[in-house]
Design a protein around this motif. Structure first.
Motif, PDB file in Angstrom:
ATOM      1  N   SER A 137       0.780  -1.200   0.030  1.00 20.66           N
ATOM      2  CA  SER A 137       0.088   0.007  -0.072  1.00 20.66           C
ATOM      3  C   SER A 137       0.783   1.198  -0.054  1.00 20.66           C
ATOM      4  O   SER A 137       0.539   2.073  -0.820  1.00 20.66           O
ATOM      5  CB  SER A 137      -0.912   0.024   1.356  1.00 20.66           C
ATOM      6  OG  SER A 137      -1.520   1.109   1.593  1.00 20.66           O
ATOM      7  N   ASN A 144      -6.349  -0.906  -2.305  1.00 20.85           N
ATOM      8  CA  ASN A 144      -6.811  -1.973  -1.449  1.00 20.85           C
ATOM      9  C   ASN A 144      -7.250  -3.297  -2.363  1.00 20.85           C
ATOM     10  O   ASN A 144      -7.086  -4.365  -2.068  1.00 20.85           O
ATOM     11  CB  ASN A 144      -7.974  -1.650  -0.656  1.00 20.85           C
ATOM     12  CG  ASN A 144      -7.175  -0.505   0.494  1.00 20.85           C
ATOM     13  OD1 ASN A 144      -5.931  -0.479   0.534  1.00 20.85           O
ATOM     14  ND2 ASN A 144      -7.967  -0.075   1.200  1.00 20.85           N
ATOM     15  N   LYS A 155     -11.093  -7.622   0.391  1.00 16.41           N
ATOM     16  CA  LYS A 155     -10.596  -6.348   0.569  1.00 16.41           C
ATOM     17  C   LYS A 155     -10.812  -5.695   2.001  1.00 16.41           C
ATOM     18  O   LYS A 155     -10.203  -4.876   2.273  1.00 16.41           O
ATOM     19  CB  LYS A 155     -11.555  -5.438  -0.442  1.00 16.41           C
ATOM     20  CG  LYS A 155     -11.184  -3.775  -0.652  1.00 16.41           C
ATOM     21  CD  LYS A 155     -12.099  -3.004  -1.298  1.00 16.41           C
ATOM     22  CE  LYS A 155     -12.185  -1.678  -1.026  1.00 16.41           C
ATOM     23  NZ  LYS A 155     -13.017  -0.876  -1.644  1.00 16.41           N
ATOM     24  N   GLU A 159      -8.080  -3.801   4.303  1.00 12.82           N
ATOM     25  CA  GLU A 159      -8.521  -2.659   5.071  1.00 12.82           C
ATOM     26  C   GLU A 159      -8.243  -2.884   6.517  1.00 12.82           C
ATOM     27  O   GLU A 159      -7.690  -1.895   7.287  1.00 12.82           O
ATOM     28  CB  GLU A 159      -9.933  -2.200   5.013  1.00 12.82           C
ATOM     29  CG  GLU A 159     -10.214  -1.867   3.322  1.00 12.82           C
ATOM     30  CD  GLU A 159     -11.566  -1.689   3.140  1.00 12.82           C
ATOM     31  OE1 GLU A 159     -12.515  -2.043   3.984  1.00 12.82           O
ATOM     32  OE2 GLU A 159     -11.963  -1.323   2.056  1.00 12.82           O
TER      33      GLU A 159
END
Length: 181
Positions: A137, A144, A155, A159
């Motif tokens: 990231s 993502n 996803k 996160e």
């Protein structure tokens, strides 16, 4: 290694420890040298292993293979040493790549370097998947969705892991601020 020797060692018998030391020290040192490719480091770590073995002698299970136990300790010690050494070398490389002259080392630059080091150290200590997600990231600029696709996870997991990574980094930095300010 017989159960009686281990039991005597657990109760602080110095003769039992001497027997274990004489039986295993050279073997452990040779094993470590094979992993580390440094005789001096192998000897130092082997000494540390036997000191720790004495200190933690009560936790040894005399009914399990002592041979397996001592080699597992040696392997883990070598891996931890190599991991520490790689972090240390990465920091040295990072510092040398900054190419800052001594005149430019103002308080702000030193402060930024320390924060960067704290972030790098926090990232190094993260679980493997969280570390990978954070690096993809932040360092590679992946979204993502792309991270989830590449790693074969949802996803939402990406996160959550990023959120946990950022919490760890914030905690480390806030501890630094509290300590210095």
């Amino acid at each position: 290694m017989n159960i009686e020797t281990i039991a005597a060692f657990q109760h602080g018998d110095h003769k039992a420890f001497e027997y274990i030391f004489l039986t295993y020290f050279d073997k452990v040192k040779y094993f470590l040298n094979g992993l580390l490719r440094s005789e001096s480091d192998a000897e130092e770590l082997a000494q540390d292993i036997f000191v720790n073995l004495w200190v933690n002698r009560q936790v040894i299970n005399p009914h399990k293979s002592f041979n397996t136990y001592i080699y597992t300790i040696a392997r883990n010690t070598a891996f931890n040493y190599l991991k520490h050494k790689s972090v240390e070398e990465a920091f040295k490389d990072h510092c040398s790549s900054l190419n800052l002259e001594e005149d430019d080392s103002s308080d702000e630059i030193l402060f930024a370097k320390e924060i960067n080091l704290l972030v790098e150290m926090a990232v190094c200590k993260m679980p493997i998947q969280r570390k990978k997600i954070y690096q993809m990231s932040r360092n590679e600029g992946c979204s993502n969705e792309d991270i989830a696709k590449d790693l074969g996870i949802s996803k939402k997991t990406v996160e959550n892991q990023l959120s946990l990574a950022l919490q760890e980094i914030r905690r480390v930095i806030s501890s630094f601020y509290i300590f210095f300010f």
